[in-house]
Design a protein around this motif. Structure first.
Motif, PDB file in Angstrom:
ATOM      1  N   VAL A   2       0.609  -1.123   0.036  1.00  0.00           N
ATOM      2  CA  VAL A   2       0.215  -0.190  -0.012  1.00  0.00           C
ATOM      3  C   VAL A   2       0.594   1.440   0.488  1.00  0.00           C
ATOM      4  O   VAL A   2       1.810   1.401   1.130  1.00  0.00           O
ATOM      5  CB  VAL A   2      -0.911   0.220   1.287  1.00  0.00           C
ATOM      6  CG1 VAL A   2      -1.350   1.484   1.288  1.00  0.00           C
ATOM      7  CG2 VAL A   2      -1.830  -0.962   1.348  1.00  0.00           C
ATOM      8  N   LEU A   3       0.460   2.402  -0.968  1.00  0.00           N
ATOM      9  CA  LEU A   3       1.385   3.119  -1.205  1.00  0.00           C
ATOM     10  C   LEU A   3       0.570   4.616  -1.214  1.00  0.00           C
ATOM     11  O   LEU A   3      -0.482   4.908  -1.703  1.00  0.00           O
ATOM     12  CB  LEU A   3       1.872   3.489  -2.342  1.00  0.00           C
ATOM     13  CG  LEU A   3       2.916   2.438  -3.077  1.00  0.00           C
ATOM     14  CD1 LEU A   3       3.523   2.423  -4.303  1.00  0.00           C
ATOM     15  CD2 LEU A   3       4.259   1.551  -2.332  1.00  0.00           C
ATOM     16  N   VAL A   4       1.369   5.739   0.006  1.00  0.00           N
ATOM     17  CA  VAL A   4       0.415   6.029   0.304  1.00  0.00           C
ATOM     18  C   VAL A   4       1.315   7.346   0.463  1.00  0.00           C
ATOM     19  O   VAL A   4       2.449   7.708   0.216  1.00  0.00           O
ATOM     20  CB  VAL A   4       0.215   6.723   2.379  1.00  0.00           C
ATOM     21  CG1 VAL A   4      -0.562   7.478   2.633  1.00  0.00           C
ATOM     22  CG2 VAL A   4      -0.151   5.489   2.644  1.00  0.00           C
ATOM     23  N   VAL A   5       0.173   8.137  -0.289  1.00  0.00           N
ATOM     24  CA  VAL A   5       1.395   9.461  -1.027  1.00  0.00           C
ATOM     25  C   VAL A   5      -0.166  10.832  -0.555  1.00  0.00           C
ATOM     26  O   VAL A   5      -0.996  11.121  -0.306  1.00  0.00           O
ATOM     27  CB  VAL A   5       1.163   9.542  -2.297  1.00  0.00           C
ATOM     28  CG1 VAL A   5       2.070   8.640  -2.796  1.00  0.00           C
ATOM     29  CG2 VAL A   5      -0.178  10.164  -3.149  1.00  0.00           C
ATOM     30  N   GLY A   6       1.061  12.319   0.342  1.00  0.00           N
ATOM     31  CA  GLY A   6       1.048  13.311   0.684  1.00  0.00           C
ATOM     32  C   GLY A   6       1.360  14.319   0.084  1.00  0.00           C
ATOM     33  O   GLY A   6       2.161  14.341  -0.974  1.00  0.00           O
ATOM     34  N   ASP A   7       1.360  15.472   0.545  1.00  0.00           N
ATOM     35  CA  ASP A   7       1.813  16.761  -0.039  1.00  0.00           C
ATOM     36  C   ASP A   7       3.296  16.801   0.227  1.00  0.00           C
ATOM     37  O   ASP A   7       4.103  17.194  -1.440  1.00  0.00           O
ATOM     38  CB  ASP A   7       1.649  17.714   1.410  1.00  0.00           C
ATOM     39  CG  ASP A   7       0.414  18.342   1.178  1.00  0.00           C
ATOM     40  OD1 ASP A   7      -0.614  18.350   0.808  1.00  0.00           O
ATOM     41  OD2 ASP A   7      -0.179  18.861   2.200  1.00  0.00           O
ATOM     42  N   ASP A   8       3.738  16.541   0.863  1.00  0.00           N
ATOM     43  CA  ASP A   8       5.623  16.048   0.804  1.00  0.00           C
ATOM     44  C   ASP A   8       5.736  14.968  -0.663  1.00  0.00           C
ATOM     45  O   ASP A   8       6.985  15.552  -1.143  1.00  0.00           O
ATOM     46  CB  ASP A   8       6.356  15.274   2.239  1.00  0.00           C
ATOM     47  CG  ASP A   8       6.760  16.661   3.225  1.00  0.00           C
ATOM     48  OD1 ASP A   8       6.345  17.484   2.613  1.00  0.00           O
ATOM     49  OD2 ASP A   8       6.523  16.291   4.575  1.00  0.00           O
ATOM     50  N   ASP A   9       5.409  13.880  -0.603  1.00  0.00           N
ATOM     51  CA  ASP A   9       5.854  13.174  -1.813  1.00  0.00           C
ATOM     52  C   ASP A   9       5.082  13.816  -3.171  1.00  0.00           C
ATOM     53  O   ASP A   9       6.113  13.682  -4.054  1.00  0.00           O
ATOM     54  CB  ASP A   9       4.554  11.663  -1.648  1.00  0.00           C
ATOM     55  CG  ASP A   9       5.043  11.206  -0.315  1.00  0.00           C
ATOM     56  OD1 ASP A   9       5.791  10.553  -0.105  1.00  0.00           O
ATOM     57  OD2 ASP A   9       4.023  10.613   0.412  1.00  0.00           O
ATOM     58  N   VAL A  10       3.959  14.719  -3.383  1.00  0.00           N
ATOM     59  CA  VAL A  10       3.891  15.283  -4.274  1.00  0.00           C
ATOM     60  C   VAL A  10       5.062  16.011  -4.483  1.00  0.00           C
ATOM     61  O   VAL A  10       5.799  16.553  -5.942  1.00  0.00           O
ATOM     62  CB  VAL A  10       2.355  16.298  -4.362  1.00  0.00           C
ATOM     63  CG1 VAL A  10       1.929  16.725  -5.539  1.00  0.00           C
ATOM     64  CG2 VAL A  10       0.968  14.615  -3.717  1.00  0.00           C
ATOM     65  N   ALA A  11       5.401  17.054  -3.428  1.00  0.00           N
ATOM     66  CA  ALA A  11       6.805  17.814  -3.845  1.00  0.00           C
ATOM     67  C   ALA A  11       7.952  16.968  -4.576  1.00  0.00           C
ATOM     68  O   ALA A  11       8.779  17.715  -5.120  1.00  0.00           O
ATOM     69  CB  ALA A  11       6.526  18.308  -2.904  1.00  0.00           C
ATOM     70  N   ALA A  12       8.566  16.428  -3.538  1.00  0.00           N
ATOM     71  CA  ALA A  12       9.357  15.195  -3.500  1.00  0.00           C
ATOM     72  C   ALA A  12       9.504  13.862  -4.794  1.00  0.00           C
ATOM     73  O   ALA A  12      10.391  13.662  -4.990  1.00  0.00           O
ATOM     74  CB  ALA A  12      10.006  14.845  -2.712  1.00  0.00           C
ATOM     75  N   GLY A  13       8.399  13.313  -4.895  1.00  0.00           N
ATOM     76  CA  GLY A  13       8.737  12.335  -6.428  1.00  0.00           C
ATOM     77  C   GLY A  13       8.518  11.004  -5.133  1.00  0.00           C
ATOM     78  O   GLY A  13       9.055  10.618  -5.948  1.00  0.00           O
ATOM     79  N   THR A  14       7.712  10.741  -4.407  1.00  0.00           N
ATOM     80  CA  THR A  14       8.129   9.489  -3.309  1.00  0.00           C
ATOM     81  C   THR A  14       6.390   9.068  -3.249  1.00  0.00           C
ATOM     82  O   THR A  14       5.614   9.988  -3.151  1.00  0.00           O
ATOM     83  CB  THR A  14       9.024  10.393  -1.542  1.00  0.00           C
ATOM     84  OG1 THR A  14       7.918  11.757  -1.461  1.00  0.00           O
ATOM     85  CG2 THR A  14      10.365  10.802  -1.917  1.00  0.00           C
TER      86      THR A  14
END
Length: 673
Positions: free
Chosen positions: A619-631
């Motif tokens: 399960v991969l969860v994406v939030g604000d930091d992930d959107v910004a860093a591509g993580t």
């Protein structure tokens, strides 16, 4: 001679112990006397004696000069005796609680025992049956019998006495008449032996048994099932009570825990919960339809099998689902396997049957033209669907089914090639099974039945030697099953052990002298003469359906990443993260992975729980930091969560896991862990 028929007490009996030492005992000494001479522990624990390979009750005299050993509860022989004796206690309890009931057979079986009963009819003429509440009462009655420490008393009787003893039990009389074989007492015609516990209960049985009922007690009644007398659906339906019995309380508890774990892994429940396949009533019993997720796994399995066979020098073939009756007359299936085949279809150009096997059609392919020794070994492979009629009472999800697809191979070899080909087959089978996560194997070599076989003794000897030599060269320990080969040739059976210790028979390597003879298969040898090839049947997974059921239970539905229908679910923390989640799914799909996203219409925790219930590996969860860093935040099944993982790094990790067919540790852990 019974235990009461003692020899001259001044005489001496000499017996040979398993370590080769001899021991002198007083004349008429019994197995119990031998146990007492060996120490307090042996006297306390021994169940029966074995004298020159014959099991004897402990109160029976030992023959002079015999090789004698004692059987204890910790051995397989000891457990069989315990279970057989417990079955007698079950029968005694039922006959005591249900006046007018009669009984048929009650043998020990793997992990337990059963006994079959006829309870008669109720006031309305309907057959009486047991309920779960009845099992509770029966088990309580059994424990009172155990507490009474009733001795098992053996007697040999003549037919007239046996008829009198069992006058009110028609199934026992039928056994005595020789119309049925009894797994507990053996076929009629030999010495008639009985075992009595009390004046009220006696059973027809060959024994042996524990000295008294007090030696029992670690048992539990499990379930009730219907069972036709003699397995004949036209005969009386009996009530079968199954139970389990063990040597210690701890062993019983461990077995019940295994059963509980197995119930959690039952593929019939999991395939429904995970939306993999179903068994619609409209299709009829023993037939399944595969849903998209299950079909993804099946395609992966079949594609992998095809790839491995292509690399292994196999040639792919396809054969039809039905054939003219003449084919099955030639192969012998109508002589030996007709009961397992579906009824014939009458057509204007003949009689046709759905095929129960692929092998006759492969023989037709071999025979379509003249073959040369240069073509051998010829390895034919087919994922061929076959149809076998199984009685409705024997159907069991995917494990016993009526229509299934075999990963079927038939190899045609020159006699000089047989040994090398078998050795190569062993390596091939273990390599493929290993890719699916199995690494614990057991091997059994079944040899010629001296009374039922085709071919000549020299061919059998060469084939059996080749099978044994291949096992030896590869360093595989194996059990020899003397006389258990099919009539057409010896075989190796390969069993695998699953995540909770259960054994599954999957693969078979079988040498066949019969079909090459029946189909007159021949090839031109180096000498220019015609020769008969040897045929090898090789089932690897057995059937796609059954193997899939085994895999579901082995992994408890938590398939490793390379097999999982959805390898990753990508979840945005909020709705404004859904667009990036979709981008991640697109990149994963572009790398060849099966991924999906779930819109943030529900709370994140609820969506994560749903993905976990669906047993998705990642399960991969994406939030604000992930959107910004591509993580991505990586939430692996059964492993710690990792934050801020570069997507490229996760893709590389998943690529490695899929290509190496890695088994993540959560896939086969007990569900209670």
């Amino acid at each position: 001679m019974s235990g009461s028929e003692r020899a001259d007490p001044n005489s001496v009996v000499t017996v040979v112990l398993p370590d080769g030492q001899t021991r002198e005992l007083a004349g008429g000494a019994t197995g119990a006397d031998l146990a007492a001479s060996l120490g307090r522990r042996a006297a306390k624990d021994a169940l029966v004696a074995v004298a020159d390979d014959e099991q004897l009750d402990l109160d029976r005299p030992l023959p002079d000069g015999a090789s004698v050993s004692l059987v204890f509860p910790s051995s397989d022989e000891g457990l069989e005796v315990l279970r057989h004796s417990t079955a007698h206690v079950l029968a005694q309890a039922v006959l005591r609680l249900y006046p007018g009931a009669t009984f048929s057979i009650g043998p020990p079986i793997t992990d337990g025992f059963y006994y079959d009963f006829d309870l008669g009819a109720d006031a309305d003429g309907r057959p009486r049956t047991f309920s779960d509440d009845d099992l509770t009462a029966i088990e309580a009655e059994m424990r009172s019998i155990v507490a009474a420490r009733q001795p098992f008393i053996r007697a040999e009787v003549d037919r007239a006495a046996a008829d009198e003893l069992f006058a009110s039990h028609p199934y026992k009389i039928e056994i005595l008449d020789g119309e049925a074989d009894d797994p507990a007492s053996g076929p009629a015609g030999g010495v008639i032996t009985t075992y009595r516990n009390t004046d009220e209960f006696v059973d027809l049985c060959r024994g042996p048994h524990v000295p008294h009922t007090g030696r029992l007690g670690h048992f539990k009644l499990m379930r009730v099932a219907g069972a036709y007398w003699r397995g004949d659906e036209h005969r009386q339906m009996l009530q079968r009570i199954y139970g389990t019995a063990w040597g210690t309380k701890a062993e019983l508890a461990a077995h019940l825990e295994r059963l509980e774990e197995a119930a959690k892994r039952d593929h019939r429940r999991l395939v429904t919960e995970l939306d993999l396949l179903s068994f619609p009533a409209e299709l009829g019993g023993g037939l399944a339809v595969w849903h998209p997720k299950g079909s993804v796994i099946r395609k992966i399995m079949e594609d992998y099998s095809r790839d491995r066979h292509e690399a292994g020098g196999y040639e792919f073939v396809y054969t039809p689902h039905l054939a003219n009756a003449r084919l099955f007359e030639t192969s012998g299936h109508l002589d030996f396997y007709a009961e397992g085949m579906y009824p014939p279809m009458e057509m204007d150009n003949g009689v046709y049957y759905p095929k129960p096997m692929n092998c006759p059609m492969h023989c037709l392919i071999f025979n379509q033209r003249q073959r040369s020794y240069r073509e051998l070994p010829l390895r034919l492979f087919e994922l061929g669907t076959v149809y076998r009629y199984e009685r409705s009472g024997t159907l069991h999800g995917l494990l016993r089914i009526r229509g299934f697809t075999q990963d079927d191979s038939h190899l045609y070899v020159a006699p000089s090639q047989l040994g090398d080909e078998i050795e190569g087959l062993l390596d091939f089978v273990l390599s493929v099974l290993g890719a699916f996560g199995f690494d614990d194997f057991e091997f059994k070599l079944s040899t010629q039945d001296p009374d039922k076989y085709v071919g000549d003794d020299d061919s059998w000897e060469r084939a059996t030697t080749a099978l044994a030599a291949a096992l030896d060269r590869r360093g595989h320990d194996y059990e020899v099953a003397a006389g258990e080969a099919a009539f057409y040739g010896p075989k190796i059976d390969i069993d695998v052990t699953d995540a909770i210790g259960r054994s599954w028979q999957l693969s078979t390597i079988q040498v066949d002298f019969n079909l090459p003879e029946r189909f007159n298969l021949r090839y031109t040898g180096t000498d220019g003469e015609m020769h008969r090839p040897i045929m090898i049947h090789r089932a690897l997974l057995g059937s796609i359906e059954r193997f899939f059921g085994v895999l579901v239970e082995h992994y408890a539905g938590a398939f490793p990443p390379w097999l999982a229908p959805i390898q990753a679910v990508v979840l945005g923390v909020r709705a404004d993260h859904d667009a990036f989640a979709s981008e991640v799914v697109a990149q994963l799909a572009g790398a060849g992975f099966r991924a999906e996203t779930v819109p943030a219409d529900d709370p994140l925790g609820a969506r994560i729980r749903r993905a976990k219930l669906e047993k998705v590996p990642y399960v991969l969860v994406v939030g604000d930091d992930d959107v910004a860093a591509g993580t991505v935040g990586v939430n692996p099944r059964g492993q710690p969560v990792r934050r801020d993982v570069p997507l490229a790094q996760f893709v590389a990790q998943l690529t490695d896991e899929v290509e190496s067919k890695a088994i993540d540790v959560s896939s086969n852990q007990p569900l209670s862990a």
